[in-house]
Write a protein that holds these residues in place. Structure first.
Motif, PDB file in Angstrom:
ATOM      1  N   HIS A 290      85.453  15.826  26.769  1.00 55.29           N
ATOM      2  CA  HIS A 290      86.228  16.459  27.845  1.00 55.29           C
ATOM      3  C   HIS A 290      87.626  16.784  27.342  1.00 55.29           C
ATOM      4  O   HIS A 290      88.197  16.042  26.553  1.00 55.29           O
ATOM      5  N   VAL A 304      87.489  21.497  37.961  1.00 56.31           N
ATOM      6  CA  VAL A 304      86.556  21.256  36.862  1.00 56.31           C
ATOM      7  C   VAL A 304      86.051  22.601  36.350  1.00 56.31           C
ATOM      8  O   VAL A 304      85.679  23.460  37.143  1.00 56.31           O
ATOM      9  N   ASN A 307      81.361  23.250  33.185  1.00 59.19           N
ATOM     10  CA  ASN A 307      80.449  22.107  33.355  1.00 59.19           C
ATOM     11  C   ASN A 307      81.067  20.766  32.976  1.00 59.19           C
ATOM     12  O   ASN A 307      80.393  19.903  32.430  1.00 59.19           O
ATOM     13  N   GLY A 308      82.354  20.624  33.261  1.00 60.31           N
ATOM     14  CA  GLY A 308      82.991  19.334  33.029  1.00 60.31           C
ATOM     15  C   GLY A 308      83.551  19.157  31.635  1.00 60.31           C
ATOM     16  O   GLY A 308      84.067  18.089  31.309  1.00 60.31           O
ATOM     17  N   LYS A 309      83.489  20.192  30.839  1.00 59.16           N
ATOM     18  CA  LYS A 309      84.127  20.106  29.511  1.00 59.16           C
ATOM     19  C   LYS A 309      85.648  20.186  29.654  1.00 59.16           C
ATOM     20  O   LYS A 309      86.392  19.751  28.791  1.00 59.16           O
ATOM     21  N   PHE A 311      89.094  20.012  32.428  1.00 57.36           N
ATOM     22  CA  PHE A 311      89.708  19.673  33.720  1.00 57.36           C
ATOM     23  C   PHE A 311      91.124  20.214  33.734  1.00 57.36           C
ATOM     24  O   PHE A 311      91.864  20.027  32.768  1.00 57.36           O
ATOM     25  N   LYS A 331      82.674   8.236  36.116  1.00 53.44           N
ATOM     26  CA  LYS A 331      82.730   9.232  37.186  1.00 53.44           C
ATOM     27  C   LYS A 331      84.160   9.772  37.273  1.00 53.44           C
ATOM     28  O   LYS A 331      85.121   9.062  36.994  1.00 53.44           O
ATOM     29  N   PHE A 332      84.252  11.038  37.708  1.00 49.60           N
ATOM     30  CA  PHE A 332      85.539  11.708  37.805  1.00 49.60           C
ATOM     31  C   PHE A 332      85.817  12.027  39.276  1.00 49.60           C
ATOM     32  O   PHE A 332      84.961  12.576  39.967  1.00 49.60           O
ATOM     33  N   TYR A 333      87.009  11.674  39.723  1.00 50.10           N
ATOM     34  CA  TYR A 333      87.388  11.897  41.119  1.00 50.10           C
ATOM     35  C   TYR A 333      88.713  12.633  41.172  1.00 50.10           C
ATOM     36  O   TYR A 333      89.587  12.414  40.335  1.00 50.10           O
ATOM     37  N   GLN A 343      84.519  12.707  44.548  1.00 51.87           N
ATOM     38  CA  GLN A 343      83.911  12.813  43.218  1.00 51.87           C
ATOM     39  C   GLN A 343      83.713  14.273  42.839  1.00 51.87           C
ATOM     40  O   GLN A 343      83.223  15.077  43.623  1.00 51.87           O
ATOM     41  N   ILE A 344      84.125  14.622  41.612  1.00 49.78           N
ATOM     42  CA  ILE A 344      83.985  16.007  41.157  1.00 49.78           C
ATOM     43  C   ILE A 344      83.084  16.115  39.919  1.00 49.78           C
ATOM     44  O   ILE A 344      82.705  17.207  39.532  1.00 49.78           O
ATOM     45  N   LEU A 345      82.736  14.988  39.313  1.00 49.63           N
ATOM     46  CA  LEU A 345      81.782  14.997  38.201  1.00 49.63           C
ATOM     47  C   LEU A 345      81.230  13.585  38.026  1.00 49.63           C
ATOM     48  O   LEU A 345      81.983  12.633  38.088  1.00 49.63           O
TER      49      LEU A 345
END
Length: 345
Positions: A290, A304, A307-309, A311, A331-333, A343-345
């Motif tokens: 990331h 995001v 695909n979460g690579k 932020f 987990k990413f919030y 939660q976003i990822l």
């Protein structure tokens, strides 16, 4: 302090030969006036600085660090990460995010345990409480370490601009300060100031576990240099306060220019938007999954991308859209000042 004087800026801690000058700015009947406390170097450990907050009559105190050393640039994975950027002198937004999410308490003590706070640049300019924001970061570093945590402060373009005397976004309050304390602005963050020495220990790119932190991004040109994270920082650091824009190495020219890590915007905008291949190349090159940036507001929330690579943590704090990125248990919030998590990822 005399009631007719109210502290409005400072302190600025300056070193002169074997003495330490601590300069505060007060307002007296509408005029900015400086008060200077003088100490010998041997008294350094006994100096207590008094820092304003955004709340009337609420202050916190800071002791000077015994020594400053260059930050390392690569860290192992953290148990929890609390990440934000682009506070730009907005102490209230900064405080509320930290307090609302249990990073600090109402007395400005660290309450995040072995978690880590990552600040992704641009804490200077625009706002009117830059000095207070910087002293808060400075003081939290030792408090975090004592609890097994850490504070990472990755520099953005506005930190570099202020050190190198590019003051186009400076709040006019600080021009009044320079008059009151009778110092050129650059000297307040120069090599003989405590905050200036401290800023010079900081990096422009860091890796924590499988996450890369940079204010702007990594351009295709930067990918092609084959420089390591440590090399990028070592090439940039001697030139944080440079005003000539003449660098001895072509790599330094690139790092400090518009395609360097703290100015680049190509992840999100411009003629040449970063390709997926470019981003994957950066992930592979630096052994991360990331990339986290600030610098470019693309949404009212932490966003995001790819695909979460990627932020983007730059949000409009001054417009009341204040958020941070929280990473825990893989987990990413996104979180707000009320501690609400999504939660976003």
């Amino acid at each position: 302090a005399d009631d007719s004087f109210s502290q409005i800026d400072g302190p600025y801690v300056l070193y002169r030969n074997d003495s330490i000058l601590v300069k505060y700015v007060y307002q007296n009947d509408g005029t900015d006036v400086a008060k200077t406390e003088g100490y010998s170097l041997s008294q350094k450990a006994s100096i207590v600085l008094h820092i304003n907050t955004d709340e009337a009559a609420k202050t916190f105190s800071v002791r000077l660090k015994t020594k400053l050393s260059k930050e390392k640039a690569e860290y192992k994975k953290a148990s929890r990460l609390f990440i934000l950027s682009d506070i730009e002198g907005n102490f209230a937004a900064f405080r509320k995010l930290l307090q609302g999410n249990g990073v600090i308490n109402e007395n400005y003590d660290w309450t995040f345990g072995n978690g880590e706070l990552v600040l992704v640049g641009d804490f200077f300019d625009r706002g009117s409480q830059v000095t207070e924001v910087l002293w808060l970061i400075y003081s939290l570093e030792d408090k975090a370490k004592a609890a097994g945590g850490y504070v990472h402060f990755v520099l953005g373009n506005h930190e570099i601009m202020n050190m190198s005397n590019d003051l186009r976004y400076l709040n006019e309050k600080y021009l009044k300060t320079t008059t009151a304390v009778n110092e050129q602005y650059m000297r307040l963050y120069g090599e003989n100031s405590e905050l200036g020495r401290w800023l010079r220990t900081k990096n422009v790119i860091e890796r924590v576990g499988d996450m890369l932190f940079i204010h702007g991004g990594i351009s295709a040109e930067m990918n092609n240099t084959n420089l390591t994270i440590t090399q990028i920082n070592d090439l940039a650091r001697p030139f944080y306060a440079d005003t000539t824009y003449k660098y001895p190495f072509i790599e330094t020219d690139l790092i400090l220019g518009e395609n360097g890590p703290f100015w680049y915007r190509g992840y999100y905008m411009g003629d040449k938007i970063a390709t997926d291949e470019q981003i994957d190349s950066t992930l592979n090159k630096f052994y991360v999954r990331h990339i986290v940036t600030g610098h470019t507001i693309m949404a009212d929330t932490i966003s995001v991308w790819r695909n979460g690579k990627l932020f983007d943590t730059d949000v409009h704090h001054a417009g009341g859209k204040s958020e941070a990125l929280l990473v825990e248990d893989k987990k990413f919030y996104r979180v707000n000042a009320n501690g609400e998590k999504k939660q976003i990822l």
